[in-house]
Design an enzyme around this catalytic site. Structure first.
Site, PDB file in Angstrom:
ATOM      1  N   CYS A   1     -35.510 -37.358 -18.188  1.00  0.00           N
ATOM      2  CA  CYS A   1     -36.818 -37.977 -18.384  1.00  0.00           C
ATOM      3  C   CYS A   1     -36.564 -39.446 -18.727  1.00  0.00           C
ATOM      4  CB  CYS A   1     -37.657 -37.253 -19.434  1.00  0.00           C
ATOM      5  SG  CYS A   1     -37.049 -37.299 -21.117  1.00  0.00           S
TER       6      CYS A   1
ATOM      7  N   CYS B   1     -39.368 -39.163 -14.386  1.00  0.00           N
ATOM      8  CA  CYS B   1     -38.518 -40.358 -14.288  1.00  0.00           C
ATOM      9  C   CYS B   1     -38.699 -41.058 -12.948  1.00  0.00           C
ATOM     10  CB  CYS B   1     -37.053 -40.051 -14.568  1.00  0.00           C
ATOM     11  SG  CYS B   1     -36.190 -39.169 -13.275  1.00  0.00           S
TER      12      CYS B   1
ATOM     13  N   CYS C   1     -34.073 -41.559 -10.450  1.00  0.00           N
ATOM     14  CA  CYS C   1     -33.048 -40.519 -10.407  1.00  0.00           C
ATOM     15  C   CYS C   1     -32.310 -40.565  -9.076  1.00  0.00           C
ATOM     16  CB  CYS C   1     -33.692 -39.141 -10.570  1.00  0.00           C
ATOM     17  SG  CYS C   1     -34.540 -38.959 -12.134  1.00  0.00           S
TER      18      CYS C   1
END
Length: 139
Positions: free
Chosen positions: A15, A89, A93
């Site tokens: 996150c 996120c 990522c």
């Protein structure tokens, strides 16, 4: 490969701040899998400390997260994980072929009291129980 030498499945929770949702998910997976899963968590912009309301909410269930520290997301952590679970996120990522990716839409507990964090915690626990059941496919 025998069961004794089989590689444990590994899961990375990501996150933004690595201070609430991903920490609770990692703590639940560690506790509920009883060591059968390698667990990592990280954040794209880690906070200075874990959310105290998240620590308190988990302590209510007998899981101590008080010593956890937010960690920065690294490409290596993603590369070394079988399953990558993101929690808001976005595009930060890294994506690697052959990994299983899931995005869990969960309310961000940042700045909220323990009363507001409890339902998020309970949602995460339910998702972790389902995740554990599905990890048998990785063995």
């Amino acid at each position: 490969m025998t069961a004794a030498t089989a590689k444990k499945p590994s899961v990375l929770f990501v996150c933004v701040h690595n201070a609430g949702r991903s920490q609770m998910a990692a703590a639940f997976l560690t506790a509920l899998s009883q060591g059968a899963v390698e667990v990592r968590s990280a954040g794209s912009q880690p906070a200075e400390k874990v959310n105290p309301a998240a620590v308190e909410a988990m302590a209510e269930l007998g899981i101590d997260m008080s010593a956890e520290i937010p960690k920065v997301l690294t490409t290596e952590a993603v590369r070394e994980s079988d399953v990558v679970i993101t929690m808001g996120c976005g595009d930060t990522c890294p994506i690697f072929p052959g990994k299983r990716y899931e995005d869990w839409e969960l309310e961000d507990p940042a700045g909220q009291g323990v009363e507001s964090v409890r339902p998020i915690r309970d949602d995460i626990k339910t998702r972790i129980e389902g995740l554990i059941a599905s990890l048998g496919e990785l063995k």
